[in-house]
Write an enzyme that holds these catalytic residues in place. Structure first.
Site, PDB file in Angstrom:
ATOM      1  N   HIS A 157      39.897  33.335  48.819  1.00 30.55           N
ATOM      2  CA  HIS A 157      38.964  33.294  49.951  1.00 30.55           C
ATOM      3  C   HIS A 157      39.527  32.467  51.104  1.00 30.55           C
ATOM      4  CE1 HIS A 157      35.394  34.274  51.903  1.00 30.55           C
ATOM      5  NE2 HIS A 157      34.496  33.585  51.223  1.00 30.55           N
ATOM      6  N   ASP A 343      40.576  55.578  47.337  1.00 28.15           N
ATOM      7  CA  ASP A 343      41.043  56.741  46.573  1.00 28.15           C
ATOM      8  C   ASP A 343      42.552  56.640  46.405  1.00 28.15           C
ATOM      9  OD1 ASP A 343      41.817  59.182  45.565  1.00 28.15           O
ATOM     10  OD2 ASP A 343      40.934  60.379  47.174  1.00 28.15           O
TER      11      ASP A 343
END
Length: 412
Positions: A157, A343
């Site tokens: 983060h 994808d």
């Protein structure tokens, strides 16, 4: 379920980072965050082509090659944190593991538990080993007995937020399927817009870890709101000031109300209001919203705003004075951010989930993260709260009138 690691390696960028890019300066927002890993994500892909397991395993080289290519424009992710001000972009490595899972993906998805999800991650969210890692990105590719695949991802983060993490993942997926129009070449400019502040140089290391002194057991549950439930909630929540509330607004409102109820039932009071003056909660929300809107390093075209810089100072003061002694309930959303766009050549994921732990090693406390459902018409709320509060949360009839509790991913 048994998950067996078959390889561990380190992936470097395909080509060296130029000398003039070897130091990445962190912005003032990055200084407020320690080297913690964001809630890990796992993406699940069924074997739609009915390929045999040998063919699926051969996909490994394509995944690793495209990852190496993606790290060239995303070069800071293969670096190491030097201090609160810089990341050394020295083409070190991204941690990459591969594993075999001895069950069918469809069996896993019938009723996955947090413990099952944790096994698909490079390291358990609560492990001491994870706390010692210096990699900015860590990935585990899991191959199920049927040929289905799950990809688990950690990212620091300190350098990425929820949106930029998905930007990286979707760019990697685009390269894996050789679709150049979907690949991203990010600009790392946040430090030039919001430069670091030397006076905050020790904030993320010292004050942040002070939060971890008091340990609690935390539990994560999923509350799923479908399209029809959201429509009813919007009608119920509409008022003169907000005649057409958004889906995210009504879900956050209902979950916040449920949290307030749980703290009242358990403790006899609403803890996060104690010790706060009446205007403070609004100010905290304003600060959080302002930071969330510009968090991360994949920011382009944002001009400086003195008000935001003042809010940063306010946030530091408020956290030091109040947050460590109060019950908080932060809510975050990655809805409409391309969660189901990754994808890799196998189609879009059948499910995307978090890998939340059951303790709080980073001092984050209670936490809610909202995600899209696969259809894009619903919201899946991952709610992590103290164990004693979750027992009340899961019996809240107003909440359960709109949300399904821990449904099978195959049903949403």
């Amino acid at each position: 379920m048994d998950v067996k690691i078959i390889s561990r390696e380190e992936i470097k960028p395909e080509s060296p980072t130029p000398e003039h890019l070897r130091i990445h300066r962190l912005s003032i927002f990055d200084q407020l965050i320690g080297h913690i890993y964001s809630s890990p994500l796992v993406f699940f892909y069924p074997n739609k082509q009915s390929s045999n397991l040998t063919d699926v395993i051969s996909e490994r080289q394509r995944l690793k090659r495209s990852l190496s290519e993606t790290l060239v424009p995303f070069y800071p992710l293969a670096g190491r944190i030097k201090d609160d001000f810089e990341i050394q972009c020295n083409d070190e490595v991204v941690y990459y593991a591969e594993a075999r899972v001895n069950i069918q993906l469809s069996e896993f998805l019938k009723q996955p538990t947090n413990q099952m999800i944790h096994q698909l991650l490079p390291f358990h969210p609560n492990s001491e080993e994870l706390l010692s890692k210096t990699h900015l990105v860590m990935i585990q590719t899991n191959i199920f007995y049927c040929g289905g695949i799950a990809i688990g991802l950690y990212a620091s983060h300190k350098i990425v937020d929820g949106l930029s993490r998905l930007t990286f993942l979707n760019s990697w997926a685009a390269r894996a399927r050789n679709e150049s129009s979907k690949q991203v070449n990010p600009s790392f400019i946040s430090s030039s817009v919001f430069p670091p502040d030397p006076s905050l140089s020790t904030y993320s290391r010292s004050n942040f870890h002070n939060q971890t002194k008091e340990k609690h057991n935390f539990v994560t549950s999923r509350f799923v709101f479908d399209h029809s439930a959201l429509a009813l909630l919007k009608i119920k929540a509409a008022c003169s000031s907000t005649p057409i509330p958004s889906s995210i607004e009504v879900v956050m409102g209902l979950l916040s109300k449920s949290f307030i109820n749980a703290t009242k039932v358990k403790y006899g009071t609403t803890l996060f209001v104690d010790d706060f003056n009446p205007e403070l909660p609004l100010l905290v929300h304003q600060i959080s919203d302002a930071i969330a809107s510009i968090d991360g390093d994949f920011v382009e075209g944002i001009k400086g705003d003195d008000r935001l810089l003042k809010l940063i100072g306010s946030k530091k003061h408020l956290r030091e004075k109040y947050s460590y002694n109060a019950e908080s309930f932060p809510l975050s959303s990655v809805c409409r951010s391309g969660l189901y766009e990754a994808d890799f050549g196998w189609g879009k994921p059948i499910w995307a989930c978090l890998g939340s732990g059951d303790t709080d090693p980073y001092g984050v406390g209670n936490l809610v993260i909202l995600m899209d459902t696969r259809s894009g018409e619903g919201i899946e709320a991952w709610v992590t709260v103290k164990e004693e509060l979750m027992a009340i949360f899961e019996k809240n009839q107003e909440l359960l009138a709109f949300a399904s509790l821990n449904p099978s991913p195959l049903e949403i």
